[in-house]
Design an enzyme around this catalytic site. Structure first.
Site, short mmCIF file in Angstrom:
data_model
loop_
_atom_site.label_atom_id
_atom_site.label_comp_id
_atom_site.label_asym_id
_atom_site.label_seq_id
_atom_site.Cartn_x
_atom_site.Cartn_y
_atom_site.Cartn_z
N GLU A 196 0.96 -1.02 -0.23
CA GLU A 196 -0.14 0.40 0.23
C GLU A 196 1.04 1.64 -0.68
OE1 GLU A 196 -2.54 2.51 -0.07
OE2 GLU A 196 -3.32 1.29 -0.31
N GLN B 165 -14.37 6.65 3.65
CA GLN B 165 -15.09 7.18 1.91
C GLN B 165 -16.16 7.47 2.01
OE1 GLN B 165 -13.27 5.83 -1.23
NE2 GLN B 165 -11.77 4.93 -0.36
N CYS C 60 -20.36 2.57 -4.89
CA CYS C 60 -21.44 3.03 -4.39
C CYS C 60 -22.69 4.09 -5.37
CB CYS C 60 -20.68 4.41 -3.00
SG CYS C 60 -22.80 4.66 -1.80
N LYS D 152 -20.35 -1.80 -5.62
CA LYS D 152 -19.52 -2.06 -4.74
C LYS D 152 -19.95 -1.42 -3.31
CE LYS D 152 -17.09 -3.04 -9.37
NZ LYS D 152 -16.32 -4.19 -9.38
N THR D 153 -19.84 -1.28 -2.73
CA THR D 153 -19.87 -0.64 -1.27
C THR D 153 -18.87 -1.23 -0.29
OG1 THR D 153 -21.60 -2.32 -0.35
CG2 THR D 153 -22.30 -0.26 -2.00
N CYS E 194 -26.84 0.97 0.50
CA CYS E 194 -26.65 2.12 -0.42
C CYS E 194 -27.31 2.61 1.47
CB CYS E 194 -26.90 1.75 -0.88
SG CYS E 194 -26.20 3.28 -1.89
#
Length: 410
Positions: free
Chosen positions: A38, A46, A164, A305-306, A340
């Site tokens: 990383e 986020q 999201c 994609k969350t 979501c």
């Protein structure tokens, strides 16, 4: 001469998915030799950026140092991955170093392709153009909302996949709520220009959302894709079914197209069609390389994609990866869960929770939270509980409401 390293487990990406998976594995096997690749010194929560753009959170509350969230037993390699050589169980890093592994977990996230919208990058953060998809821009969203008194505010959403998928409209609802509170909403023309053909992909949540579209007087425009922005002139170009349309704006909340990281898309690990890591949608194991797993936004699985998806996936990858190390078959299945929390107003949320094929997967009984309706309790969950759970639970290997489930018999 470039370094040659070796670790039992190598995780590409120290974001939410990578850290959570490492922590879940180390909870089960503390002596495991894990290296996490990383490059960033900062780690972000986020989902909080929507709240920053809505004036609820301050941006610094969503950022911590990577060092502070890195599992103590893991080795942190402050590099980027450059390429994969799965036939040789090897990853090459950006500095030329190579790492060999027994098991690889690929979790580098998704790439925000700002450059795919002509003129957007150079005008972000000025000329009324913003996006909650960047830490440094979310505060500018709130500045624009606070200062806008009249004119046209456009909120765009690109084609799927994006992380999201509800975030573009979350920004819109919170903005409208603030304008309504200040008594200026009637003087602002609000447009939601969505590349998709529906307001939201799971039909059970659409009625509640449409109530807010009507309440705020939002002009809903579907099948419209933002392709260019002229910031100084405050004009945006959308591709529509009838051709290109140029519209003027006073505020533009733009969301970029999103793609697999290039080093993934160019690798043998990629799905030929999407470029994402080609994994089984249930076990999250690579379809060609059994000692490789994918997780989070970089995976080819057809889920939303969350952050919530990564929270559910991490324990599944952890147990299936450990099984692979032990020469056993994966035993846990992922059901496509994603969540979501749609911030329809300050203080209320429509808590969308669903899995593969749009199947509703609520975490709570309907009498506690009816996710298809705006609820105060759902707001408290997002604003108070979930950030705490993220920093103190998910990243530390605590699997609250995320225990891996046994594979169903064929």
């Amino acid at each position: 001469m470039a370094r040659s390293l070796n670790h039992e487990v190598v995780i590409i990406g120290g974001g939410s998915a990578g850290i959570a998976t490492a922590s879940s594995m180390l909870k089960r096997r503390p002596s495991l030799d894990i290296a996490i690749v990383e490059p960033s010194e900062d780690h972000y929560y986020q989902p909080g950026w929507t709240m920053v753009g809505g004036g609820v959170f301050e941006a610094p509350a969503t950022r911590r140092t990577t060092a502070s969230v890195m599992p103590k037993q893991a080795t942190w390699l402050k590099q980027s991955a450059a390429s994969f050589q799965p036939e040789n169980n090897q990853v090459t890093l950006s500095d030329g170093a190579t790492i060999t592994y027994r098991l690889l977990i690929v979790a580098p996230g998704i790439r925000l392709a700002w450059e795919k919208i002509d003129g957007l990058e150079e005008t972000l953060g000025k000329n009324g153009v913003t996006s909650n998809y960047r830490y440094d821009l979310a505060p500018y969203t709130w500045d624009l909302v606070r200062n806008l008194k009249s004119g046209r505010a456009i909120f765009s959403q690109p084609p799927m996949p994006i992380k999201c998928a509800g975030a573009p409209q979350k920004a819109m609802y919170l903005s409208c709520d603030a304008w309504m509170e200040r008594g200026v909403l009637d003087d602002i023309d609000v447009e939601f220009r969505n590349a998709g053909g529906v307001l939201f992909g799971v039909k059970e949540y659409v009625p509640a959302l449409m109530e807010y579209v009507e309440k705020y007087g939002i002009d809903l425009k579907l099948n419209q894709t933002l392709v260019a922005v002229d910031g100084p002139s405050k004009k945006a170009v959308f591709k529509t079914e009838a051709g290109e349309e140029t519209v003027e704006f006073d505020m533009l909340h733009a969301v970029p197209p999103q793609v697999a990281p290039q080093f993934v898309a160019d690798s043998p690990l990629a799905n030929a069609e999407s470029g994402f890591v080609d994994i089984d949608k249930f076990t999250l194991q690579h379809v060609r390389y059994p000692n490789v797993f994918g997780i989070g936004d970089a995976g080819s699985t057809p889920n939303a994609k969350t952050m919530a998806a990564a929270r559910k996936q991490a324990p599944i990858v952890a147990v299936n990866a450990l099984a692979q190390l032990d020469a056993k078959q994966p035993w846990a299945d992922y059901d496509g869960y994603g969540s979501c929390p749609l911030t329809v107003e300050r203080g209320k949320i429509v808590l969308a929770e669903f899995g593969y094929d749009g199947k509703l997967l609520p975490s709570f009984p309907k009498w506690v939270i009816d996710g298809t309706r705006p609820r105060r309790l759902s707001w408290l969950l997002k604003s108070e509980a979930l950030p705490w759970v993220y920093w103190n639970g998910m990243l530390k290997g605590h699997e609250w409401l995320a225990k891996p489930q046994m594979k169903k018999a064929a």
